[in-house]
Design an enzyme around this catalytic site. Sequence first.
Site, PDB file in Angstrom:
ATOM      1  N   GLN A 118       0.862  -1.288   0.171  1.00 53.57           N
ATOM      2  CA  GLN A 118       0.112  -0.075   0.124  1.00 53.57           C
ATOM      3  C   GLN A 118       1.066   1.251   0.083  1.00 53.57           C
ATOM      4  O   GLN A 118       0.476   2.289  -0.571  1.00 53.57           O
ATOM      5  CB  GLN A 118      -0.938  -0.030   1.259  1.00 53.57           C
ATOM      6  CG  GLN A 118      -2.129  -1.000   1.025  1.00 53.57           C
ATOM      7  CD  GLN A 118      -2.982  -0.766   2.367  1.00 53.57           C
ATOM      8  OE1 GLN A 118      -2.908  -0.029   3.300  1.00 53.57           O
ATOM      9  NE2 GLN A 118      -4.085  -1.474   2.132  1.00 53.57           N
ATOM     10  N   GLU A 173      14.829  31.210 -14.471  1.00 46.56           N
ATOM     11  CA  GLU A 173      13.351  31.630 -15.232  1.00 46.56           C
ATOM     12  C   GLU A 173      12.288  32.115 -14.104  1.00 46.56           C
ATOM     13  O   GLU A 173      11.073  32.021 -14.244  1.00 46.56           O
ATOM     14  CB  GLU A 173      12.862  30.699 -15.968  1.00 46.56           C
ATOM     15  CG  GLU A 173      13.682  30.248 -17.074  1.00 46.56           C
ATOM     16  CD  GLU A 173      13.721  30.835 -18.469  1.00 46.56           C
ATOM     17  OE1 GLU A 173      12.977  31.732 -18.479  1.00 46.56           O
ATOM     18  OE2 GLU A 173      14.679  30.489 -19.013  1.00 46.56           O
TER      19      GLU A 173
END
Length: 419
Positions: A314, A398
């Site tokens: 899980q 950027e």
Amino acid sequence: MRTDLRSFEKSNCMQNQDQESRNVQRSAKKDLFEAPDYFLVDELLSEEHKLIRDTVRTWVKKELSPIIEDFAQRAEFPKHLIPELARLGAFGPTIPPQYGGAGLDYISYGLIMQEIERGDSGIRSTASVQGSLVMYPIYAYGSEDQKLNYLPKLASGELLGCFGLTESDHGSDPASMITNIKDMGSHYLLNGSKMWISNSPHADMAIVWAKDEQGTVKGLIVEKGMEGFSAPEIHGKWSLRASATGELVFHNVKVPKENLLPNISGIKGPLGCLNQARYGIAWGALGAAMDCYDTALRYSKERIQFGKPIAGFQLQQKKLAEMITEITKAQLLVWRLGELKNKGLASPAQISMAKRNSVETAIHVAREARQILGGMGITGEYPIMRHMMNLESVVTYEGTHDIHLLITGMDITGLNAFQ
Ligand SMILES: Cc1cc2nc3c(=O)[nH]c(=O)nc-3n(C[C@H](O)[C@H](O)[C@H](O)COP(=O)(O)OP(=O)(O)OC[C@H]3O[C@@H](n4cnc5c(N)ncnc54)[C@H](O)[C@@H]3O)c2cc1C
């Protein structure tokens, strides 16, 4: 908008021929990438988009994946890829064909960046700089002579360019730059320096942003070989190792007057270019995320511990399920952004949000994927660690993660929290 599909098909054939004669170390590993598309985003793409995307994907599998780990490990820029990137239409995809561009729409541009960055963020950076930060300012702000002189050579890869905005003391606040030009009548005298410039050590020319005597930011085309101009490489990076980064140093460089970009003044000039590049990064970072997810999914189904595949536990399923959820959300966001950009409706703040979200998604996916691979995750046998290290630059350049958050904050509140 126009797509020269024949050039894409031709390019594949030429790449195969070129490959025969190339002498670079290639990995024996096969690139098994299968793109995740949980919400059938492909149905939102045209046949032309899919052809362009698949052409670049095939090229990445055949030409980039087999060599990139070796170049990154050696911190070497695979310069031989430049003509191939040009043939793929990766340089200036949206620039009109009369200037040598591919004349594609913005979704095509995004898909090209996604596929190249799926291979490596450093190679995508080279393409982004060339197209968005060198060709775009010449196209948007240049004279007709400048466009005709430089754009076709940049599109074909005959010339490689770089973009000089950042200075060592002026990063997130580029408007405070000190690099400057003086009008000497017959020419401009350029002094100062730029830092962290992608491509600079290999570039034939640079778009340089400098202040004039009135303190107004201007853009100039500075060519390799001009006296007083040098571009030393920055060494020792642990990120974007297959992309060359350097400085630009100007000591009384005489720049001809015709090299000034005539149709722009002020900091909006470089910011306009960054918008173009950030748009491409919003798509590109997702490519890196997809590669990490796909690698981790495949590995988790094959890796047996406690008598069963780790994909059956899980905790690993939670990681994988959250990865594909975030990738899917980001895919839909950039597709919508592309639609808006095609209509001329994408705002700089929307582009900021998408760049920030995609890079955050990619970094998170890379870190989770690294864990799923256990010890193998830190090796060059798999691309994850390289992507993860690359993304540490992508999240900073950027416009940093913080700066893009502040742009969103300012956009929704109307209040500036930068200062
Ligand atoms: C590999 C690489 C390639 C690059 N390529 C280029 C290129 O080709 N051309 C180019 O011009 N530049 C390039 N850059 C420079 C890049 O754009 C800058 O690194 C970036 O803008 C950040 O500037 P800085 O590094 O000086 O950080 P700083 O501006 O010093 O920021 C440091 C920290 O302070 C935070 N900060 C700054 N201001 C604020 C504020 N107002 N409020 C809250 N937090 C704030 C930032 O978010 C960051 O976390 C590149 C950088 C790298 C790493």
